[in-house]
Scaffold this motif. Sequence first.
Motif, PDB file in Angstrom:
ATOM      1  N   SER A   1       0.556  -1.177   0.116  1.00  0.00           N
ATOM      2  CA  SER A   1       0.194   0.110  -0.400  1.00  0.00           C
ATOM      3  C   SER A   1       0.616   1.383   0.076  1.00  0.00           C
ATOM      4  N   PRO A   2       0.944   2.256  -1.298  1.00  0.00           N
ATOM      5  CA  PRO A   2       1.498   3.354  -0.757  1.00  0.00           C
ATOM      6  C   PRO A   2       1.033   4.530   0.186  1.00  0.00           C
ATOM      7  N   TRP A   3       2.043   5.254   0.611  1.00  0.00           N
ATOM      8  CA  TRP A   3       1.323   6.452   1.133  1.00  0.00           C
ATOM      9  C   TRP A   3       0.878   7.790   0.705  1.00  0.00           C
ATOM     10  N   HIS A   4      -0.618   7.811   0.676  1.00  0.00           N
ATOM     11  CA  HIS A   4      -1.151   8.744  -0.292  1.00  0.00           C
ATOM     12  C   HIS A   4      -1.254  10.435   0.630  1.00  0.00           C
ATOM     13  N   ALA A   5      -1.197  10.413   2.040  1.00  0.00           N
ATOM     14  CA  ALA A   5      -0.790  11.497   2.844  1.00  0.00           C
ATOM     15  C   ALA A   5       0.080  12.676   2.755  1.00  0.00           C
ATOM     16  N   THR A   6      -0.577  13.411   3.245  1.00  0.00           N
ATOM     17  CA  THR A   6       0.887  14.477   2.276  1.00  0.00           C
ATOM     18  C   THR A   6       1.415  14.520   4.593  1.00  0.00           C
TER      19      THR A   6
ATOM     20  N   ASP B   1       8.597  13.285   0.431  1.00  0.00           N
ATOM     21  CA  ASP B   1       8.067  12.150  -0.358  1.00  0.00           C
ATOM     22  C   ASP B   1       8.311  10.759  -0.346  1.00  0.00           C
ATOM     23  N   ASN B   2       6.762  10.232   0.283  1.00  0.00           N
ATOM     24  CA  ASN B   2       6.379   9.344   0.290  1.00  0.00           C
ATOM     25  C   ASN B   2       7.115   8.466  -0.246  1.00  0.00           C
ATOM     26  N   GLU B   3       7.304   8.050  -1.534  1.00  0.00           N
ATOM     27  CA  GLU B   3       7.738   6.713  -2.111  1.00  0.00           C
ATOM     28  C   GLU B   3       9.763   6.691  -2.226  1.00  0.00           C
TER      29      GLU B   3
ATOM     30  N   GLN C   1       9.611   6.185   1.940  1.00  0.00           N
ATOM     31  CA  GLN C   1       9.013   4.286   2.101  1.00  0.00           C
ATOM     32  C   GLN C   1      10.038   3.285   1.269  1.00  0.00           C
TER      33      GLN C   1
ATOM     34  N   ALA D   1      -5.150  16.056  -7.802  1.00  0.00           N
ATOM     35  CA  ALA D   1      -5.762  14.926  -6.476  1.00  0.00           C
ATOM     36  C   ALA D   1      -6.599  15.770  -5.267  1.00  0.00           C
TER      37      ALA D   1
ATOM     38  N   GLU E   1      -6.695  15.285  -1.287  1.00  0.00           N
ATOM     39  CA  GLU E   1      -6.488  15.128  -0.181  1.00  0.00           C
ATOM     40  C   GLU E   1      -8.112  14.809   1.361  1.00  0.00           C
TER      41      GLU E   1
END
Length: 415
Positions: A40-45, A91-93, A96, A255, A257
């Motif tokens: 599951s990617p992280w979507h939140a800021t 930068d979530n990606e 992670q 997008a 949020e």
Amino acid sequence: MTMADDHVDVAVVGAGPAGLSLAHSLQSRGVAVRVVAPESPWHATYGAWRSDVDGCELGAPLDSMLRGAWDTVRVVGHGEHLLRRGYVVFDNERMQRALGAEVEMVRDTALGAEHDIEHTTLRLASGSSLQARLAIDATGSGVLLAHRAVAGIGAENVGGAQTAYGLVVGSSPHVQPEVFTLMDWRHPDAESSNAGVPGSKSGAHATFFYGACFTDGSTLVEETSLYARPPHDIDDLRRRLAARLGSDFTDTARAVERVHIPMGRSLPARTTRVVGFGAAAGYVHPVTGYSVAGSLRAAPRVASAIAAALQCGQRGADLSQSAWQAVWPDSLVRTRAWHEAGLAALVRLPSAMIGDFFDEFFSLPTEMWAGYLRIDTPPEQVRAAMLGLFTRADWSLRLKLASAPGGLLRALAAR
Ligand SMILES: Cc1cc2nc3c(=O)[nH]c(=O)nc-3n(C[C@H](O)[C@H](O)[C@H](O)COP(=O)(O)OP(=O)(O)OC[C@H]3O[C@@H](n4cnc5c(N)ncnc54)[C@H](O)[C@@H]3O)c2cc1C
């Protein structure tokens, strides 16, 4: 109990910022760890104050995993405060990837945990199982923790949350690229801040604007409510944001949020065999709803305690107790009580005084307000910040703060 398919020292359930940061810190201390979580990617800021996360174990330099960084943060109560304290958005990606690089993952969902004297066995949705000396619940919600007691600032807070409605757009005249707007309590139509809020009758529950321009050229504009019970309606936040911006840009936004951060629950019972970490363990700041920095900062402390306990042969309930003690040392439980007292006073302020409150709060010396915003600040420093604000406040704000339930004033005055 059935035989497990596999076994490790520590099984971490959940691969959000909390689970991955703890797994990363355990791994780097030589502990055999595995993370159980669906892809599951992280979507939140996710934002944090730079100096709070600079020294954390991130798996890569902080600056290599940012979507934005600012030297100045803007807060507007009635007046404008330009705070010279760095702020970052991850930068979530990349974050992670850096935290998870060395960590072994099991792409599965934990359905439950069974314990014998020495081990915990996780039942997984795939039908397999994983045995560990210690299981960590970093699921955000704490589904594996046996029991969450009644809320610390009163049972009426169960079911509360912080909510926000945000849009990622190309640019916005409401956001200055060089500063991070953490909160702006004014509304352009209102004569004074919070005296009127868009989409609602004058004096209704105040909300604030949050906005930032990122290095990829995108801009986040968000209308946010502090903790409220019941949570502030997200559709109303959308209406308020549209009123603030002059139009509802939802259909053309890159997008959307939608933020819902459950808050107001007490700390979990710190006696369970499965040990909580991150939001699951109550690492959500009672006032701000932030938890990422809290988890990143706690991961080395908790990992070191677990590694030491394993090394000296601790097993079963003793091992869990050592881990819980590191997750929530007694002094930080006291810190939590001060934060909850602060929230209890804040949520009872009339909307028109929220701006005054934040004007005074961010006029305190930086180390005071910065300390208040961390969950791991020693309790006496949090108390000093609250006392500092109380001392600065004018009489009308003081009277409102003093009338908060729980004897805030008496507690602050006590040595
Ligand atoms: C939109 C939004 C914006 C936010 N912004 C900020 C911010 O700017 N700064 C900040 O500090 N905080 C912010 N927060 C609050 C908080 O930091 C986040 O909620 C954060 O994600 C909590 O991290 P966590 O790792 O504890 O839990 P989560 O991020 O919720 O991660 C839980 C993980 O557990 C997994 N999982 C759940 N159940 C199971 C199961 N049974 N088995 C296996 N895996 C499971 C999930 O798939 C996920 O990987 C924000 C929250 C939201 C919703």
